[in-house]
Design a protein around this motif. Structure first.
Motif, mmCIF file in Angstrom:
data_model
loop_
_atom_site.group_PDB
_atom_site.id
_atom_site.type_symbol
_atom_site.label_atom_id
_atom_site.label_comp_id
_atom_site.label_asym_id
_atom_site.label_seq_id
_atom_site.Cartn_x
_atom_site.Cartn_y
_atom_site.Cartn_z
ATOM 1 N N ALA A 78 -10.490 -3.523 -14.138
ATOM 2 C CA ALA A 78 -11.343 -4.685 -14.413
ATOM 3 C C ALA A 78 -11.165 -5.748 -13.336
ATOM 4 O O ALA A 78 -12.136 -6.380 -12.901
ATOM 5 N N ASP A 79 -9.928 -5.954 -12.885
ATOM 6 C CA ASP A 79 -9.676 -6.917 -11.804
ATOM 7 C C ASP A 79 -10.406 -6.503 -10.529
ATOM 8 O O ASP A 79 -10.962 -7.338 -9.814
ATOM 9 N N LEU A 80 -10.397 -5.207 -10.253
ATOM 10 C CA LEU A 80 -10.978 -4.719 -9.000
ATOM 11 C C LEU A 80 -12.490 -4.905 -8.960
ATOM 12 O O LEU A 80 -13.077 -4.986 -7.879
ATOM 13 N N GLU A 81 -13.138 -4.967 -10.120
ATOM 14 C CA GLU A 81 -14.586 -5.150 -10.138
ATOM 15 C C GLU A 81 -14.996 -6.482 -9.518
ATOM 16 O O GLU A 81 -16.083 -6.597 -8.939
ATOM 17 N N SER A 82 -14.141 -7.492 -9.616
ATOM 18 C CA SER A 82 -14.466 -8.801 -9.054
ATOM 19 C C SER A 82 -13.680 -9.104 -7.785
ATOM 20 O O SER A 82 -13.801 -10.191 -7.227
ATOM 21 N N SER A 83 -12.880 -8.143 -7.322
ATOM 22 C CA SER A 83 -12.062 -8.371 -6.132
ATOM 23 C C SER A 83 -12.810 -7.943 -4.875
ATOM 24 O O SER A 83 -13.352 -6.831 -4.821
ATOM 25 N N PRO A 84 -12.831 -8.769 -3.830
ATOM 26 C CA PRO A 84 -13.483 -8.367 -2.581
ATOM 27 C C PRO A 84 -12.642 -7.406 -1.754
ATOM 28 O O PRO A 84 -13.095 -6.920 -0.723
ATOM 29 N N ILE A 85 -11.417 -7.154 -2.207
ATOM 30 C CA ILE A 85 -10.517 -6.302 -1.437
ATOM 31 C C ILE A 85 -9.775 -5.368 -2.374
ATOM 32 O O ILE A 85 -9.353 -5.766 -3.463
ATOM 33 N N ASN A 86 -9.676 -4.102 -1.979
ATOM 34 C CA ASN A 86 -8.940 -3.078 -2.727
ATOM 35 C C ASN A 86 -8.035 -2.391 -1.717
ATOM 36 O O ASN A 86 -8.456 -1.493 -0.998
ATOM 37 N N LEU A 87 -6.783 -2.833 -1.654
ATOM 38 C CA LEU A 87 -5.873 -2.448 -0.582
ATOM 39 C C LEU A 87 -4.682 -1.694 -1.157
ATOM 40 O O LEU A 87 -3.973 -2.219 -2.018
ATOM 41 N N ILE A 88 -4.469 -0.466 -0.724
ATOM 42 C CA ILE A 88 -3.289 0.314 -1.108
ATOM 43 C C ILE A 88 -2.339 0.326 0.087
ATOM 44 O O ILE A 88 -2.738 0.666 1.206
ATOM 45 N N VAL A 89 -1.092 -0.049 -0.165
ATOM 46 C CA VAL A 89 -0.107 -0.168 0.904
ATOM 47 C C VAL A 89 1.158 0.570 0.495
ATOM 48 O O VAL A 89 1.609 0.455 -0.652
ATOM 49 N N ALA A 90 1.741 1.330 1.430
ATOM 50 C CA ALA A 90 3.036 1.978 1.211
ATOM 51 C C ALA A 90 3.940 1.656 2.388
ATOM 52 O O ALA A 90 3.466 1.417 3.504
ATOM 53 N N GLY A 91 5.227 1.651 2.127
ATOM 54 C CA GLY A 91 6.144 1.357 3.216
ATOM 55 C C GLY A 91 7.590 1.382 2.757
ATOM 56 O O GLY A 91 7.895 1.604 1.575
ATOM 57 N N THR A 92 8.473 1.147 3.693
ATOM 58 C CA THR A 92 9.903 1.070 3.426
ATOM 59 C C THR A 92 10.308 -0.398 3.340
ATOM 60 O O THR A 92 9.470 -1.295 3.446
ATOM 61 N N ALA A 93 11.607 -0.621 3.177
ATOM 62 C CA ALA A 93 12.092 -2.003 3.156
ATOM 63 C C ALA A 93 11.898 -2.677 4.501
ATOM 64 O O ALA A 93 11.807 -3.905 4.586
ATOM 65 N N ASP A 94 11.827 -1.877 5.564
ATOM 66 C CA ASP A 94 11.740 -2.436 6.919
ATOM 67 C C ASP A 94 10.313 -2.698 7.372
ATOM 68 O O ASP A 94 10.061 -3.648 8.117
ATOM 69 N N ALA A 95 9.385 -1.851 6.968
ATOM 70 C CA ALA A 95 8.038 -1.970 7.540
ATOM 71 C C ALA A 95 7.004 -1.273 6.677
ATOM 72 O O ALA A 95 7.321 -0.384 5.875
ATOM 73 N N ILE A 96 5.760 -1.672 6.860
ATOM 74 C CA ILE A 96 4.616 -0.984 6.259
ATOM 75 C C ILE A 96 4.351 0.291 7.048
ATOM 76 O O ILE A 96 4.413 0.306 8.279
ATOM 77 N N SER A 97 4.051 1.373 6.350
ATOM 78 C CA SER A 97 3.817 2.640 7.047
ATOM 79 C C SER A 97 2.438 3.233 6.765
ATOM 80 O O SER A 97 1.994 4.107 7.500
#
Length: 710
Positions: free
Chosen positions: A173-192
């Motif tokens: 429901a939140d995503l229906e009104s969100s202009p951005i849908n971003l999936i992010v994965a990473g370690t403690a040091d950096a986004i991968s």
């Protein structure tokens, strides 16, 4: 923070991400797997298992397989069709496969070659919390407790923006009104890994979302690491298998100049041939020692050669600032743009960038052509589809073609995500739209070329998209403190580089993003520079496309179907459909059209021939038009009785000429003296009355036109 509890052999932990909790459990299910974790958020639940083979394989890559199994029971559904059981993985499952694989694959010791299998089984979905980030998180946790030499953990979150505020792991429901849908994965040091679909958001918003995501990921990684230290199996011993240092030094000393010269050849295939020739010479000049296994020696020399080649190319790019094909770091290869390439399709675009070429063909269809989705997704259908194909000949190879692979499905979904925000709403443009991108040549980022070619096809077809979309692939090569960001990466730069960063969007903002990072040292400053460089490239490509076509054509192409809409009163819908669908089927057959009518009485006529479509629409209007007294109508006699003749005035509606209204003032003994069944007659409507919910229409004969005069 993480709350932990243990009962017998069952251990649980809770990861708090903002105000949401994710529960992890092990020791109750799938106990024979090396690692098994049940992940739950709300009532969405995924069981993720990890198994590492006991035997090594003689391969030069990491044999990791990720499978996502969607049980239809998870959504309380029974599979459609005749078989009634799950078959091939859905498109959504395949996309989650890829999302899970990408951040995990780089985090293993070099040379690790044991089969590793991750299976994410979706047990329950609540239609509130998406399961994709749970699958990534579960894979990370399962590997972390399995004893495998996994260099994680990794965390994974989704970020949205609701009412101007960032939300971590938003609901559907939140995503229906969100202009951005971003999936992010990473370690403690950096986004991968990053995967995003956006509604023309700014580069600044992307960076802000990434920072929010990474803070949440750090919390997840800390919680999993703490839990794994308590319940995980003893770590498997495995030392990195690096190329033989002595062979590397000998090849570098004796052949570095030849390798550099071969890598300086500009054409892709010529360069590959030149490098292969040097490698052949190196193998011939480095014979095996007496008594050694020739095959093992050849593999060792080949591995050492590849290491030297990689080192030379990377140093040349990052430190000497010279790309393999001689371009500047922000230079885009020559671009060629064409539209209207194929004569009969509803739209076509050909986009060529260097040695990457994609042709997109567009088809417009009726609503009944939309894709029905039989799965656990909240979506039940979609009217806009983009499919991507990558045949072997596009890279000069021979091979088998057995339908789309996971990579093709992933690239197709990325391009579709880039285009969706600009495609008109179905209410405004009531067509089903299918795009097929045929990759004809490939040397770097055919997925972004497919975004450009698809935009051209949409414009060529006359689809009123809001703005054109273009895409570009960025790269990075980093050697110690030296690095270079590359625009429009070619295949070798993707293979040997540290980042693959695909950005698609309009002049107004970003619509899709996909990023994979292979190293830990990518700072937010580097990502900021990459986004700014990508924006310049995107605008350059949009300018090139605009030189050929900058707006949708005003008219649909000649062979595209036309849609004519007729509004029908609700009480007249049955008249258009007819008994058992007889009337509507007859209209479709007579006028060679497709007719759809919804519950609100909106009737759509789809026709490839505009004149036939207009005639069908006019017939529908006549069917639903109220018949008024005094109206003169031409109709056919459908039956006779002893008291009069029934004349069909329009489909589903007959009127009666009483025997007294047949003659011109004279007495008529029998109806057949004047008219017979099949005669076409001109009649005047005398009266229209409603009796028992049906129209009772009385007529007067004006003229007999003869049999089949219509």
């Amino acid at each position: 923070m993480a709350e932990q509890a243990a009962t017998a052999n069952v251990s649980t932990t809770t990861l708090m991400v903002g105000d949401k909790s994710i529960h992890l459990e092990t020791g109750r299910l799938a106990k024979q797997a090396d690692g098994a974790v049940l992940v739950r958020s709300g009532d969405t639940m995924v069981l993720v298992t990890a198994v590492v083979s006991k035997n090594e394989r003689n391969v030069d890559f990491f044999p990791l397989t990720v499978d996502v199994e969607e049980g239809m029971y998870a959504a309380g559904k029974i599979p459609g069709g005749f078989i009634k059981k799950e078959g091939r993985a859905s498109e959504q499952a395949i996309l989650v496969d890829r999302l899970t694989d990408r951040p995990i694959r780089p985090l293993w010791p070099k040379g690790f070659n044991k089969d590793t299998h991750i299976v994410a089984t979706v047990l329950s979905v609540d239609k509130t919390n998406p399961y994709d980030v749970l699958a990534i998180l579960g894979a990370s946790a399962a590997l972390s407790i399995s004893g495998a030499p996994f260099q994680g953990p990794v965390g994974a979150v989704r970020v949205g923006k609701v009412d101007g505020a960032w939300v971590v792991n938003p609901t559907y429901a939140d995503l229906e009104s969100s202009p951005i849908n971003l999936i992010v994965a990473g370690t403690a040091d950096a986004i991968s890994m990053v995967e995003a679909g956006c509604s023309e958001v700014s580069e600044g918003d992307i960076l802000a979302a990434l920072e929010v995501a990474h803070e949440a990921i750090k919390t997840q990684v800390s919680g999993i690491a703490s839990w794994a230290a308590q319940v995980g199996k003893p770590p498997m011993e495995f030392a990195e298998r690096l190329p033989d240092r002595d062979l590397v030094d000998r090849i570098k000393a004796g052949h570095a100049g030849e390798i550099l010269a071969a890598e300086s050849v500009l054409d892709k295939h010529d360069r590959s041939a030149a490098v292969a020739e040097v490698k052949k010479q190196v193998l011939a000049a480095t014979p095996p020692a007496e008594g050694s296994d020739p095959a093992v020696h050849t593999a060792a020399v080949s591995k050492a050669f590849d290491a030297v080649e990689k080192e030379i190319v990377r140093k040349r790019i990052a430190i000497d600032k010279v790309r393999p094909d001689g371009r500047a770091n922000d230079e885009i290869r020559p671009i060629s743009v064409e539209v209207g390439v194929t004569p009969r399709t509803h739209g076509s675009g050909l986009f060529t960038r260097g040695q990457t070429q994609v042709m997109t063909l567009l088809t417009l269809g009726a609503s009944r052509d939309e894709q029905r989705i039989d799965g656990i997704s909240i979506d039940e259908s979609k009217h806009f589809m983009h499919h991507y194909k990558f045949p072997p000949f596009s890279v000069g190879e021979a091979g088998f073609m057995r339908g789309p692979g996971r990579r093709e499905i992933g690239h197709g979904a990325l391009a579709e995500r880039a285009l969706v925000p600009l495609v008109p709403d179905h209410e405004d443009f009531p067509y089903t739209i299918r795009l097929v991108s045929e990759t004809l040549e490939s040397n770097g980022s055919s997925s972004m070329a497919s975004v450009c070619a698809s935009t051209l096809a949409l414009l060529d077809a006359g689809v009123p998209m809001k703005r054109p979309v273009a895409g570009i692939a960025m790269g990075l090569v980093k050697e110690m403190d030296e690095y270079i960001i590359l625009t429009d990466i070619a295949g070798v730069e993707d293979h040997l580089g540290d980042m693959d960063f695909k950005v698609a969007g309009t002049r107004e903002g970003i619509t899709a993003l996909q990023m994979d990072i292979k190293i830990k040292g990518v700072t937010f400053a580097i990502m900021r520079d990459a986004l700014e460089q990508a924006l310049k490239a995107r605008l350059f490509i949009l300018d090139k496309m605009a030189e050929v076509i900058d707006a949708p054509r005003e008219e649909l192409k000649e062979f595209a179907p036309r849609i004519i809409t007729v509004k029908v009163d609700n009480d007249k819908i049955g008249a258009v459909i007819g008994k058992g669908g007889e009337t509507i089927r007859g209209l479709e057959a007579e006028f060679e059209v497709t007719i759809e009518i919804d519950d609100d009485g909106v009737c759509k006529v789809f026709a490839t021939d505009g004149r036939m479509g207009a005639a069908a629409a006019e017939r529908i209007r006549s069917i639903v038009k109220n018949i008024e007294p005094g109206e003169v109508i031409v109709g056919k006699v459908v039956s006779t009785t002893n008291f009069g003749a029934f004349v069909n005035l329009k489909p589903g509606t007959d009127g009666l000429i009483h025997i007294s209204k047949l003659g011109s003032g004279r007495r008529v003994e029998t109806v057949e003296e004047i008219v017979e069944r099949g005669d076409v007659v001109k009649v005047e409507v005398l009266d229209v009355a409603i009796q028992g919910g049906k129209e009772k229409i009385s007529l007067r004969l004006l003229e007999k036109l003869g049999a089949d005069a219509q």
